[in-house]
Design an enzyme around this catalytic site. Sequence first.
Site: not given
Ligand code: TA6
Length: 277
Positions: A151, A253
């Site tokens: 991520h 990501e």
């Molecule tokens: O990968 C994108 C995502 O899934 C978004 O939908 C957003 O929620 C982000 O990740 C961040 O997630 P987090 O749990 O770290 O706030």
Amino acid sequence: MPTAQPELFEGQPCLRLRHACGDEVLVALHGAQVLSWVAGGRERLYLSPRALWDGHSAIRGGIPICFPQFNQRGPLPKHGFARNLAWQLVGDAAHAAQLTLRLHSDERSRQWWPHAFEAQFTVELSAAGLRVTLDVHNPSPETWAFTSLLHTYLRVDDIAQVSVHGLDGMARWDAVADTRTLQQGPVAFSGEYDSVFAAPAGAVALHAAGQPQLRIRQSPSQESTVVWNPGPALCARLADMPPDGYRHMLCIESGQIDTAVTLAPGQRWAAWQLLEV
Ligand code: TA6
């Protein structure tokens, strides 16, 4: 040859890997999370100034590892538990050309997930860039499945000046509007953006003010590329982000999220993301 040294950062045990070319990477044991990557004299990753350092929350920024579940697509905590646990260094960091951290099933992971697993995360710094590799092994007598995501939070000066190239023609699921289209041209940002693309065979390029900044490649073992920026309204609701944090970050990501990876006893799976200046 890079060398790695232990240090405390925000009270968290970390390892810093320095390359002779001057590039550096800082990795926390918590979540095996890359926190900083300085390349060509500039910080390339975004780390929130309001990130939590309590030793169990996910750290907002750097390269969180989402395993064994993507987002809320399953019964586990959002994005799994690997980013909430301390990993262990494998081998001797003082002489390492790369760092490898390890997480294996124990009573902490079994409170969420019953399976026996071993995960390794390798961080390699070279003059060419930063490569991170997640390796998952099933040492148990049972078959199990997982999804995962690297991520990566990239630092940008101003999201309004940013465009992402290399996704043209790829299938896109817009998670905000819940629509499916084919991407046309570069991606630009003017509000909340959260999309899952079919990963392209070539590199994705981050441009700022029309100038190429970074190239990002991912292993064919990951079929999706996710692009996320919370925009002002969602950012204001994220307690571990400053109100204007969305302006200075963009997540690009790489993950295997639509089809779970199934590992039979003894099987192994690996995935990498490569960031090049
Ligand atoms: O990968 C994108 C995502 O899934 C978004 O939908 C957003 O929620 C982000 O990740 C961040 O997630 P987090 O749990 O770290 O706030």
